[in-house]
Design an enzyme around this catalytic site. Structure first.
Site, PDB file in Angstrom:
ATOM      1  N   ASN A  10       0.810  -1.234   0.077  1.00 11.65           N
ATOM      2  CA  ASN A  10      -0.083  -0.036   0.037  1.00 11.65           C
ATOM      3  C   ASN A  10       1.001   1.368   0.126  1.00 11.65           C
ATOM      4  O   ASN A  10       1.458   1.508   0.992  1.00 11.65           O
ATOM      5  CB  ASN A  10      -0.881  -0.273   1.288  1.00 11.65           C
ATOM      6  CG  ASN A  10      -1.951   1.166   1.371  1.00 11.65           C
ATOM      7  OD1 ASN A  10      -1.644   2.085   0.997  1.00 11.65           O
ATOM      8  ND2 ASN A  10      -3.046   0.798   1.848  1.00 11.65           N
ATOM      9  N   ASP A  68      -1.260  -5.006  11.349  1.00 15.68           N
ATOM     10  CA  ASP A  68      -2.502  -5.620  11.034  1.00 15.68           C
ATOM     11  C   ASP A  68      -3.656  -4.984  11.912  1.00 15.68           C
ATOM     12  O   ASP A  68      -3.386  -4.705  13.018  1.00 15.68           O
ATOM     13  CB  ASP A  68      -2.611  -7.122  11.373  1.00 15.68           C
ATOM     14  CG  ASP A  68      -3.650  -7.886  10.630  1.00 15.68           C
ATOM     15  OD1 ASP A  68      -4.175  -7.572   9.174  1.00 15.68           O
ATOM     16  OD2 ASP A  68      -4.217  -8.792  11.044  1.00 15.68           O
TER      17      ASP A  68
HETATM   18  P1  IMP Z   1      -5.488  -3.791   7.648  1.00 10.07           P
HETATM   19  O1  IMP Z   1      -4.901  -4.657   8.347  1.00 10.07           O
HETATM   20  O2  IMP Z   1      -4.888  -2.280   7.537  1.00 10.07           O
HETATM   21  O3  IMP Z   1      -5.326  -4.188   5.898  1.00 10.07           O
HETATM   22  O4  IMP Z   1      -7.071  -3.626   7.793  1.00 10.07           O
HETATM   23  C1  IMP Z   1      -8.013  -4.590   7.847  1.00 10.07           C
HETATM   24  C2  IMP Z   1      -9.413  -4.035   7.317  1.00 10.07           C
HETATM   25  O5  IMP Z   1      -9.821  -3.315   8.595  1.00 10.07           O
HETATM   26  C3  IMP Z   1      -9.490  -3.189   6.428  1.00 10.07           C
HETATM   27  O6  IMP Z   1      -9.737  -3.851   4.947  1.00 10.07           O
HETATM   28  C4  IMP Z   1     -10.703  -2.213   6.647  1.00 10.07           C
HETATM   29  O7  IMP Z   1     -11.841  -2.877   6.641  1.00 10.07           O
HETATM   30  C5  IMP Z   1     -10.625  -2.134   8.129  1.00 10.07           C
HETATM   31  N1  IMP Z   1      -9.733  -1.098   8.677  1.00 10.07           N
HETATM   32  C6  IMP Z   1      -8.294  -0.780   8.910  1.00 10.07           C
HETATM   33  N2  IMP Z   1      -8.340   0.321   9.333  1.00 10.07           N
HETATM   34  C7  IMP Z   1      -9.406   1.035   9.339  1.00 10.07           C
HETATM   35  C8  IMP Z   1      -9.677   2.387   9.328  1.00 10.07           C
HETATM   36  O8  IMP Z   1      -8.750   3.525   9.762  1.00 10.07           O
HETATM   37  N3  IMP Z   1     -10.976   2.683   9.202  1.00 10.07           N
HETATM   38  C9  IMP Z   1     -11.865   1.875   8.910  1.00 10.07           C
HETATM   39  N4  IMP Z   1     -11.476   0.546   8.673  1.00 10.07           N
HETATM   40  C10 IMP Z   1     -10.370   0.256   8.762  1.00 10.07           C
END
Ligand code: IMP
Length: 195
Positions: A10, A68
């Site tokens: 990302n 995560d």
């Molecule tokens: P990741 O581990 O950052 O990829 O987050 C996993 C999932 O959590 C994402 O696909 C979102 O659905 C949710 N998520 C993570 N961070 C946020 C945030 O700041 N706002 C809203 N949803 C979030």
């Protein structure tokens, strides 16, 4: 400057972190030639963060950190939690997840929830974990167009706005990820200040 891999594809996350960890040469997965989509199949956030950081350290022999995040809803026993990204099924959209969560919460009065981010850092043979939490509640309908994911239905404690209604800078200051990253930065900057 010492090289430090952030195990992500990302670009926005990478840019954000580079602005905070100014004394480190932070590079993403693509920049070390890793195109793999690392399988995150642990049953908690800590496990997934470790899987990603360990993949890089084991295969590329580089210092690395990985994050995560999950949304943990009290009345749903912590769901969607580690499954937040694919709550409504594999390949679902952010909006599909919001719709599913609103449905699951219909009629439930306990709306308490929290976002939690875990960062695993592998540095010179040692592993360190950092956690960031923001407490809040799940609204009954969507508010605001900003942010992403569950932002339109999450209202952090002490605020009248959802994450999707507030300026990005405000969200970053109080958010789960902002808080976990601040702890990581404090730790890493402490090391560079010492050297
Ligand atoms: P990741 O581990 O950052 O990829 O987050 C996993 C999932 O959590 C994402 O696909 C979102 O659905 C949710 N998520 C993570 N961070 C946020 C945030 O700041 N706002 C809203 N949803 C979030």
């Amino acid at each position: 400057m010492e090289k430090l891999v952030f195990a992500t594809h990302n670009k926005n996350k990478l840019e954000e972190i580079r602005n905070i960890l100014k004394d480190w040469d932070v590079v993403g997965l693509r920049e070390i030639g890793c195109e793999t989509d690392i399988i995150e199949d642990a049953d908690d956030l800590e496990g997934n963060a470790k899987i990603k950081a360990n993949y890089v350290t084991d295969n590329y022999h580089l210092n690395c950190f990985a994050d995560d995040t999950g949304l943990e809803v009290e009345a749903l026993n912590g769901a969607p939690g580690v499954y937040s990204a694919r709550y409504a099924g594999e390949g679902c959209s952010y909006h599909d997840n919001v719709v599913k969560l609103l449905k699951a919460m219909k009629g439930i009065t306990n709306r308490k929830a929290r976002f939690r981010t875990v960062i695993a850092l592998n540095l010179n043979g040692e592993q360190h974990l950092f956690e960031g939490i923001v407490n809040g509640r799940i609204l009954e309908e969507e508010h605001g167009n900003g942010g992403f994911g569950y932002d339109p239905i999450f209202q952090p404690d002490g605020f009248d706005d959802t994450f999707a209604e507030m300026p990005m800078e405000t969200k970053n200051q109080i958010s789960h990820r902002g808080r976990a990253v601040a702890k990581l930065a404090e730790f890493l900057n402490f090391l560079t200040d010492k050297s």
